[in-house]
Design a protein around this motif. Structure first.
Motif, mmCIF file in Angstrom:
data_model
loop_
_atom_site.group_PDB
_atom_site.id
_atom_site.type_symbol
_atom_site.label_atom_id
_atom_site.label_comp_id
_atom_site.label_asym_id
_atom_site.label_seq_id
_atom_site.Cartn_x
_atom_site.Cartn_y
_atom_site.Cartn_z
ATOM 1 N N VAL A 11 62.205 6.111 32.709
ATOM 2 C CA VAL A 11 62.804 6.847 33.824
ATOM 3 C C VAL A 11 62.298 8.281 33.750
ATOM 4 C CG1 VAL A 11 64.932 7.610 34.914
ATOM 5 C CG2 VAL A 11 64.857 5.393 33.749
ATOM 6 N N THR A 12 61.677 8.746 34.822
ATOM 7 C CA THR A 12 61.140 10.102 34.884
ATOM 8 C C THR A 12 61.891 10.864 35.963
ATOM 9 O OG1 THR A 12 58.972 9.229 34.288
ATOM 10 C CG2 THR A 12 59.050 11.467 35.145
ATOM 11 N N ARG A 13 62.569 11.905 35.549
ATOM 12 C CA ARG A 13 63.311 12.719 36.506
ATOM 13 C C ARG A 13 62.372 13.691 37.194
ATOM 14 N NH1 ARG A 13 68.492 14.875 33.293
ATOM 15 N NH2 ARG A 13 66.839 15.907 32.160
ATOM 16 N N GLY A 14 62.646 13.963 38.457
ATOM 17 C CA GLY A 14 61.830 14.885 39.239
ATOM 18 C C GLY A 14 62.222 16.342 39.054
ATOM 19 N N GLY A 15 63.141 16.614 38.158
ATOM 20 C CA GLY A 15 63.597 17.975 37.889
ATOM 21 C C GLY A 15 64.373 18.013 36.589
ATOM 22 N N VAL A 27 63.187 13.335 43.856
ATOM 23 C CA VAL A 27 62.802 11.938 43.693
ATOM 24 C C VAL A 27 62.604 11.660 42.203
ATOM 25 C CG1 VAL A 27 61.052 10.196 44.226
ATOM 26 C CG2 VAL A 27 61.685 11.893 45.951
ATOM 27 N N ASP A 28 63.304 10.643 41.695
ATOM 28 C CA ASP A 28 63.146 10.194 40.312
ATOM 29 C C ASP A 28 62.373 8.881 40.324
ATOM 30 O OD1 ASP A 28 64.656 12.373 39.629
ATOM 31 O OD2 ASP A 28 66.393 11.243 38.956
ATOM 32 N N HIS A 29 61.640 8.615 39.261
ATOM 33 C CA HIS A 29 60.807 7.427 39.158
ATOM 34 C C HIS A 29 61.381 6.499 38.094
ATOM 35 C CE1 HIS A 29 57.944 9.818 41.428
ATOM 36 N NE2 HIS A 29 58.105 10.763 40.526
ATOM 37 N N VAL A 30 61.519 5.238 38.444
ATOM 38 C CA VAL A 30 61.985 4.214 37.520
ATOM 39 C C VAL A 30 60.849 3.204 37.397
ATOM 40 C CG1 VAL A 30 63.722 2.453 37.060
ATOM 41 C CG2 VAL A 30 64.365 4.552 38.263
ATOM 42 N N SER A 37 50.632 -5.353 27.512
ATOM 43 C CA SER A 37 49.450 -4.814 28.178
ATOM 44 C C SER A 37 49.552 -3.307 28.420
ATOM 45 C CB SER A 37 49.245 -5.514 29.529
ATOM 46 O OG SER A 37 50.310 -5.204 30.411
ATOM 47 N N GLY A 38 50.753 -2.769 28.404
ATOM 48 C CA GLY A 38 50.941 -1.347 28.673
ATOM 49 C C GLY A 38 50.867 -0.990 30.147
ATOM 50 N N GLU A 39 50.862 -1.997 31.015
ATOM 51 C CA GLU A 39 50.756 -1.753 32.451
ATOM 52 C C GLU A 39 52.121 -1.787 33.117
ATOM 53 O OE1 GLU A 39 47.875 -3.952 34.620
ATOM 54 O OE2 GLU A 39 46.488 -4.018 32.936
ATOM 55 N N ALA A 40 52.281 -0.967 34.156
ATOM 56 C CA ALA A 40 53.513 -0.965 34.936
ATOM 57 C C ALA A 40 53.553 -2.242 35.774
ATOM 58 C CB ALA A 40 53.574 0.258 35.828
ATOM 59 N N VAL A 41 54.638 -2.987 35.667
ATOM 60 C CA VAL A 41 54.783 -4.205 36.453
ATOM 61 C C VAL A 41 55.744 -4.012 37.620
ATOM 62 C CG1 VAL A 41 54.114 -5.796 34.632
ATOM 63 C CG2 VAL A 41 56.490 -5.106 34.818
ATOM 64 N N MET A 42 56.625 -3.013 37.513
ATOM 65 C CA MET A 42 57.553 -2.687 38.600
ATOM 66 C C MET A 42 57.739 -1.171 38.627
ATOM 67 S SD MET A 42 60.374 -5.643 38.036
ATOM 68 C CE MET A 42 59.855 -6.470 36.531
ATOM 69 N N PHE A 43 57.914 -0.637 39.845
ATOM 70 C CA PHE A 43 58.014 0.816 39.988
ATOM 71 C C PHE A 43 58.846 1.133 41.223
ATOM 72 C CE2 PHE A 43 56.558 4.983 41.328
ATOM 73 C CZ PHE A 43 56.483 5.662 40.122
ATOM 74 N N TRP A 44 59.803 2.058 41.079
ATOM 75 C CA TRP A 44 60.643 2.481 42.199
ATOM 76 C C TRP A 44 60.738 3.998 42.212
ATOM 77 C CZ3 TRP A 44 62.202 -1.292 38.723
ATOM 78 C CH2 TRP A 44 62.317 -2.584 39.223
ATOM 79 N N ASP A 45 60.736 4.590 43.409
ATOM 80 C CA ASP A 45 61.042 6.005 43.627
ATOM 81 C C ASP A 45 62.397 6.046 44.310
ATOM 82 O OD1 ASP A 45 58.649 6.990 42.621
ATOM 83 O OD2 ASP A 45 57.639 6.792 44.546
ATOM 84 N N ARG A 46 63.338 6.740 43.696
ATOM 85 C CA ARG A 46 64.703 6.785 44.223
ATOM 86 C C ARG A 46 65.278 8.178 44.128
ATOM 87 N NH1 ARG A 46 67.077 1.373 44.274
ATOM 88 N NH2 ARG A 46 65.347 0.202 45.129
ATOM 89 N N PRO A 47 66.310 8.494 44.938
ATOM 90 C CA PRO A 47 67.044 9.744 44.759
ATOM 91 C C PRO A 47 67.742 9.716 43.393
ATOM 92 C CG PRO A 47 67.672 8.649 46.811
ATOM 93 C CD PRO A 47 66.769 7.735 46.089
ATOM 94 N N PRO A 48 68.111 10.867 42.851
ATOM 95 C CA PRO A 48 68.631 10.931 41.484
ATOM 96 C C PRO A 48 69.789 9.989 41.166
ATOM 97 C CG PRO A 48 68.307 13.126 42.355
ATOM 98 C CD PRO A 48 68.045 12.178 43.472
ATOM 99 N N HIS A 49 70.808 9.969 41.997
ATOM 100 C CA HIS A 49 71.977 9.138 41.699
ATOM 101 C C HIS A 49 71.625 7.651 41.765
ATOM 102 C CE1 HIS A 49 76.176 8.500 41.011
ATOM 103 N NE2 HIS A 49 76.259 7.715 42.077
#
Length: 79
Positions: A11-15, A27-30, A37-49
């Motif tokens: 989880v990467t916070r945008g601030g 926008v936070d990234h999940v 493999s070290g590869e991203a298999v799923m990815f979402w951009d969402r508001p913080p809450h």
């Protein structure tokens, strides 16, 4: 194989502020990464809450589901 042994949640916070105090426009990234493999298999951009709620649900499923069940369940979730 358990899902927590096959996948890693990032989880990467945008601030710097926690979700409760964050600007709603942030926008936070999940991201779910396959450990083998070290590869991203799923990815979402969402508001913080929403990102916090999503990450909490993913963590719960990582701990309780098998890898195949986890991937089948979460691959259908859209942003």
């Amino acid at each position: 194989m358990r899902a927590k042994d096959a996948y890693r949640l990032i989880v990467t916070r945008g601030g710097r502020a926690p979700a409760l105090l964050a600007d709603p426009a942030r926008v936070d990234h999940v991201e779910v990464v396959e450990i083998g493999s070290g590869e991203a298999v799923m990815f979402w951009d969402r508001p913080p809450h929403a990102a916090t709620k999503l990450a909490r649900a993913i963590r719960a499923d990582l701990n309780h589901l098998q890898a195949e069940e986890f991937r089948a369940r979460w691959s259908t979730v859209e942003s």
